[in-house]
Every structure is written in structure tokens, then in C-alpha cells.
Design an enzyme around this catalytic site. Structure first.
Site, PDB file in Angstrom:
ATOM      1  N   HIS A 274     -29.264  41.300  17.643  1.00 37.83           N
ATOM      2  CA  HIS A 274     -29.878  42.548  18.161  1.00 37.83           C
ATOM      3  C   HIS A 274     -31.332  42.566  17.685  1.00 37.83           C
ATOM      4  O   HIS A 274     -32.124  41.728  18.081  1.00 37.83           O
ATOM      5  CB  HIS A 274     -29.029  43.716  17.654  1.00 37.83           C
ATOM      6  CG  HIS A 274     -29.314  45.062  18.245  1.00 37.83           C
ATOM      7  ND1 HIS A 274     -30.148  45.260  19.304  1.00 37.83           N
ATOM      8  CD2 HIS A 274     -28.850  46.300  17.898  1.00 37.83           C
ATOM      9  CE1 HIS A 274     -30.190  46.555  19.595  1.00 37.83           C
ATOM     10  NE2 HIS A 274     -29.408  47.217  18.746  1.00 37.83           N
ATOM     11  N   HIS A 313     -29.251  37.962  27.338  1.00 40.72           N
ATOM     12  CA  HIS A 313     -29.074  39.391  27.120  1.00 40.72           C
ATOM     13  C   HIS A 313     -27.770  39.816  27.750  1.00 40.72           C
ATOM     14  O   HIS A 313     -27.394  39.288  28.797  1.00 40.72           O
ATOM     15  CB  HIS A 313     -30.243  40.182  27.741  1.00 40.72           C
ATOM     16  CG  HIS A 313     -30.357  41.557  27.193  1.00 40.72           C
ATOM     17  ND1 HIS A 313     -29.637  42.606  27.692  1.00 40.72           N
ATOM     18  CD2 HIS A 313     -31.101  42.051  26.165  1.00 40.72           C
ATOM     19  CE1 HIS A 313     -29.932  43.685  26.999  1.00 40.72           C
ATOM     20  NE2 HIS A 313     -30.809  43.383  26.062  1.00 40.72           N
ATOM     21  N   ASP A 371     -37.813  39.644  22.683  1.00 40.79           N
ATOM     22  CA  ASP A 371     -38.016  39.113  21.334  1.00 40.79           C
ATOM     23  C   ASP A 371     -38.538  37.687  21.308  1.00 40.79           C
ATOM     24  O   ASP A 371     -38.960  37.200  20.265  1.00 40.79           O
ATOM     25  CB  ASP A 371     -36.705  39.203  20.541  1.00 40.79           C
ATOM     26  CG  ASP A 371     -36.369  40.642  20.235  1.00 40.79           C
ATOM     27  OD1 ASP A 371     -37.310  41.414  20.017  1.00 40.79           O
ATOM     28  OD2 ASP A 371     -35.186  40.995  20.231  1.00 40.79           O
TER      29      ASP A 371
END
Ligand code: CMC
Length: 436
Positions: A274, A313, A371
Site C-alpha cells: 500500500h 493495482h 508510486d
């Protein structure tokens, strides 16, 4: 017909489930304003069966008006506004107002909101003492979990979670104090003196100031870099029912106070699947070290020795729209700092290209997520790796508190209580120690 949670019940549409004993269960189909229809199973337990959906691949846990994601198309909206527009045209506190209140503020509402959040940026002096209880080498996320949770002990007079004014005050306090606590965690880790917030600075500017200024000299900021961090904050502000937000909602469903709930969200965010992914992605780039090692690394991913961090994801099966904005920001920041030839950035670009054209990633619909790039930007801004997830937590606080508030506002929220499919021992009698 709209139900109490705002979902639209389609009068004639039902899903019929036939059990192997011949019983037939009719389940209503609900629609939202956007996105897939859902089958309402919540009355199903009265038939003596439950559904089984570990990791919530097929389960909507609530209705919400805050954030919408279309994972196949790669869309992300906050209160209906596309993330790309907000990242370009808005600022973080305006986005906070939007997420919390449902509408963009007018000029007066905005200046009032900014003033109120700013006035809550200082922390109680006793909070300062919490820091010295930590080892200097404590991970700043450990400090965040502890100190944010400790805020619960400071506001006894305004912790009535059923009082909308108390809830709003908690939201302002959390929003105001999180950057201060985050910057203090950084300063403590490095043995630098804490810097008090400055009311005259903008939210993100103030955070950078508290992180990097020192009492001995003036601190000058680069507006382009401030804007880049502001964009990171906007992109991370909310993301519907992800692991940390669901944790906040679940903790809040028991009636826990908002500071404790946000602390639980910070804990859930910490993991590398996460919020810890930006730190993990940058570590991965450092481990690969050189463009020539990329093919070997990608082979290792395909052999399932490790994962390509910053890729994939649960919801996006297309490019993460936040990743596109972040990639542009990455170029801008590196250019501003004269780091266009940054080794890790080049490596990331090579890795991205190979992965985007490789059957393993295409078949599994694995695209770069936010990210993959945010770590490179944060590193270029001089933010140390162990602060990356902290920055995510500061930005996500508004999402957590807006989602918590939405749940508390609902008139029929109940404690969250999943069931299980028990697979342990069947009934057996206790065996005395000598006979085991
Ligand atoms: N690298 C290599 N293979 C992957 C990756 C990856 N990053 N992600 C998924 N896969 C493969 C996985 O091995 C599986 O393959 P197979 O079908 O052969 O077993 C398939 O894709 C499906 O994976 P999954 O684990 O069932 O997918 P998930 O939806 O449970 O996982 C995820 C989502 C984000 C945890 C995962 O993609 C992942 O671990 N990514 C790396 C960590 C990361 O970048 N996380 C940041 C998410 S964005 C920020 C945020 O919102 O928190």
C-alpha cells in the site's frame, strides 16, 4: 428509488441465487451514479448462508459520494472532478475542502477554511515530550502511529463523535497537525531542532519549512518544487475504499475516536503493498543499480522471485491516472534541479518501457501506479526514503477523515463485522496434560 445510503434500487432488477437444496434467493440489484451495479447481499444471512470474498475482490463495503475510480478506463474523480484538473488547477487545501464538504469553496469559504486549518498547525507542548520516548532510529511511520494516536488524549472536551461540530473540529485539528508531527518525526530522527509552523506560509510551503529550515538561518523556497509536492499531496488525498481507508472506517464503526481511527489508517498504510510502495519502488531501483541489469531483474519478476514495485493495482487495469500526472511532475522537477540525467530516473524509464511491452505484464494488466514515480520526485526534493510513506499519510489524512465523517453522518451505520468460513478442528474434548 433511492435507498437510505443513496444507492438507486432498480425496481425490476434482481439477481436470483439458487442453492443446492432448491431454495431460490432474490437479491436486489443496486446502481450508483457511476460505475458497476452491485448485488445487495446484505439480507442474505437470514437464509443461513454467507458470501465468501477474502481480500474483497468483489465486495462494496459501503456507499460513498466522495471518490470514484474507473479502473478499466483509468479515471479518478474527487467529488466528480477529474484528478488531472484538480492537480493542474487547484491547491491542496481547496481539494481538502472539496473532499470534506462535497463542493468547491467560494473565495470566502476558502479563506476561512485555510485560516482555521492554519490555526491548528501547532501541537500541544506535551506532545513534544512523546518524541523523546522513541529511539532516534525509530522509523518515522512508527512515530506517526504513536503520536497521532496520542492526540486522542488531548481533546476530551470535543470528542463526541455524534456531534458534527466536534467531528469538524477533529478534522481541522488532524489536517493542521499532521504535517507538524511528520516534520517533527523527521527532525527527531536526525537530531535537528523542531521548527514551529509559520502561519503566513501555505500548507505545503509550511511543511517544507518545518522539514528543512533551521533556527539559525533564513530559508528560501523554490515555488516550482513547492508546487510539485502540492501535486503529490493532491494525487494522494483520497482513493475510495483502499486498505487504510477501510481500516479507518472499520475502526470508526465501533465508535472509536477520530484520532485513534486515523492512527489505525496510518498503520495500515505502512505496508509495502500500500503506502510503503513508493519507498519499496525506490529501494528496488537502487538495488537494480544500472540500466544494463534491467532485463535480468524483469526476468526475476516473471519467475516470481519478487514483484515489480510501483506496478499493478487492485482496481486500475489501465494506467493509473495519478501516475501520468506524477510522471510529468517527475520530468519538471528533475529539469528544474538540473537532474535530467538522473541515473535512477533513466533506469525507471527503461524498466517502465520493458514492462509495458512484455507479455507477462500485458496479460496481467500491470501498469505503473503513482508510486513508481513519486519516490523519484520525493528523493529529488531532498526527502529521505523513510519519510515517503509519512508524506503519503499526511496527504491521505483528508481522505480518511472525510470517509470517516461520511460514515458517521449516515443515520444507520453499524459496527463492521465480517464473518468467516471456519476450517479449523471440529468439536473435541479437552485432553489432560499426561495423555497428550
Ligand atoms: N509485479 C509482478 N507481478 C505482479 C505485480 C507486480 N507488482 N502485481 C501483481 N502481479 C501479478 C501477480 O503475481 C499475479 O500473477 P498470477 O496471476 O500469475 O499469480 C497477478 O499479477 C495478480 O496479482 P494479485 O496479487 O492477485 O493482485 P492484487 O490486486 O491482489 O495486488 C497490488 C495489487 C497493488 C498489491 C499488487 O499489484 C502489488 O503488489 N504491486 C506492487 C506494490 C505496489 O506498487 N503497491 C502500490 C499500489 S498504488 C498505491 C496505493 O494505492 O496504495
Amino acid at each position: 428509488m433511492q435507498n437510505k445510503q443513496g444507492a438507486i434500487r432498480q425496481d425490476k432488477r434482481v439477481a436470483t441465487l439458487t442453492l443446492d437444496d432448491g431454495r431460490s434467493i432474490e437479491l436486489p440489484i443496486l446502481s450508483g451514479t457511476l460505475g458497476q451495479d452491485v448485488i445487495d447481499i446484505h439480507g442474505m444471512s437470514k437464509w443461513g448462508v454467507f458470501t465468501y470474498d477474502p481480500a474483497f475482490f468483489s465486495t462494496a463495503s459501503c456507499t460513498s459520494e466522495i471518490t470514484f475510480i474507473d479502473g478499466d478506463a483509468g479515471f479518478l474523480y474527487y467529488r466528480g472532478y477529474p484528478i488531472e484538473q484538480l492537480a493542474e488547477k487547484s491547491d491542496f487545501l481547496e481539494v481538502c475542502y472539496l473532499l470534506l464538504n462535497g463542493q468547491l469553496p467560494d473565495a470566502e469559504q476558502k479563506s476561512n477554511f485555510v485560516r482555521k486549518v492554519t490555526s491548528h498547525t501547532m501541537v500541544h507542548d506535551q506532545i513534544v515530550k512523546f518524541f523523546s520516548g522513541f529511539r532516534r532510529d525509530a522509523h518515522p511511520m512508527a512515530v506517526m502511529v504513536g503520536v497521532v494516536g496520542a492526540l486522542s488524549a488531548f481533546y476530551h472536551d470535543s470528542l463526541d463523535i455524534n456531534n458534527p461540530e466536534h467531528r469538524n473540529l477533529a478534522a481541522l485539528r488532524l489536517l493542521g497537525k499532521l504535517p507538524t508531527i511528520a516534520a517533527m518525526a523527521y527532525k527527531y530522527h536526525n537530531g535537528y531542532p523542531f521548527m514551529y509552523p509559520k502561519y503566513k506560509l501555505g500548507y505545503v510551503e509550511n511543511f517544507i519549512y518545518m522539514m528543512f529550515a533551521n533556527p539559525a538561518e533564513d530559508y528560501v523556497q523554490n515555488p516550482k518544487l513547492v508546487r510539485a509536492l502540492e501535486r503529490i499531496f493532491i494525487l494522494h488525498a483520497d482513493h475510495e475504499q483502499n486498505a487504510s481507508t477501510s481500516t479507518v472506517r472499520l475502526a470508526g464503526s465501533s465508535g472509536a475516536n477520530p484520532f485513534a481511527c486515523i492512527s489505525s489508517g496510518i498503520a495500515a498504510l505502512w505496508g509495502p503493498a500500500h503506502g510503503g510502495a513508493n519507498e519499496a519502488a525506490l529501494k528496488m531501483l537502487e538495488t537494480i543499480g544500472d540500466v544494463s541489469k534491467v532485463p535480468e531483474f524483469v526476468q526475476g519478476v516473471k519467475d516470481k522471485k519478487y514483484r515489480l514495485m510501483g506496478f499493478g493495482h487492485r482496481v486500475y487495469k489501465n494506467m493509473d491516472p495519478r501516475a501520468s500526472v506524477m510522471r510529468d511532475t517527475c520530468y519538471e522537477v528533475l529539469q528544474e534541479l538540473g537532474l535530467e540525467n538522473d541515473k535512477l530516473f533513466k533506469l525507471a524509464m527503461e524498466l517502465e518501457q520493458i514492462a509495458l511491452h512484455d507479455a507477462y505484464f500485458i496479460e496481467r494488466k500491470l501498469y505503473p501506479n503513482v508510486d513508481f514515480y513519486s519516490g523519484i520526485v520525493l528523493r529529488a526534493l531532498g526527502i529521505p526514503m523513510n519519510m515517503f510513506t509519512v508524506i503519503f499519510a499526511v496527504a491521505r489524512t483528508i481522505g480518511w477523515i472525510s470517509q470517516w465523517n461520511e460514515m458517521m453522518e449516515g443515520d444507520d451505520h453499524k459496527i463492521g463485522r465480517p464473518r468467516q468460513l471456519y476450517v479449523g478442528a471440529t468439536r473435541r474434548d479437552f485432553v489432560e496434560m499426561g495423555k497428550r
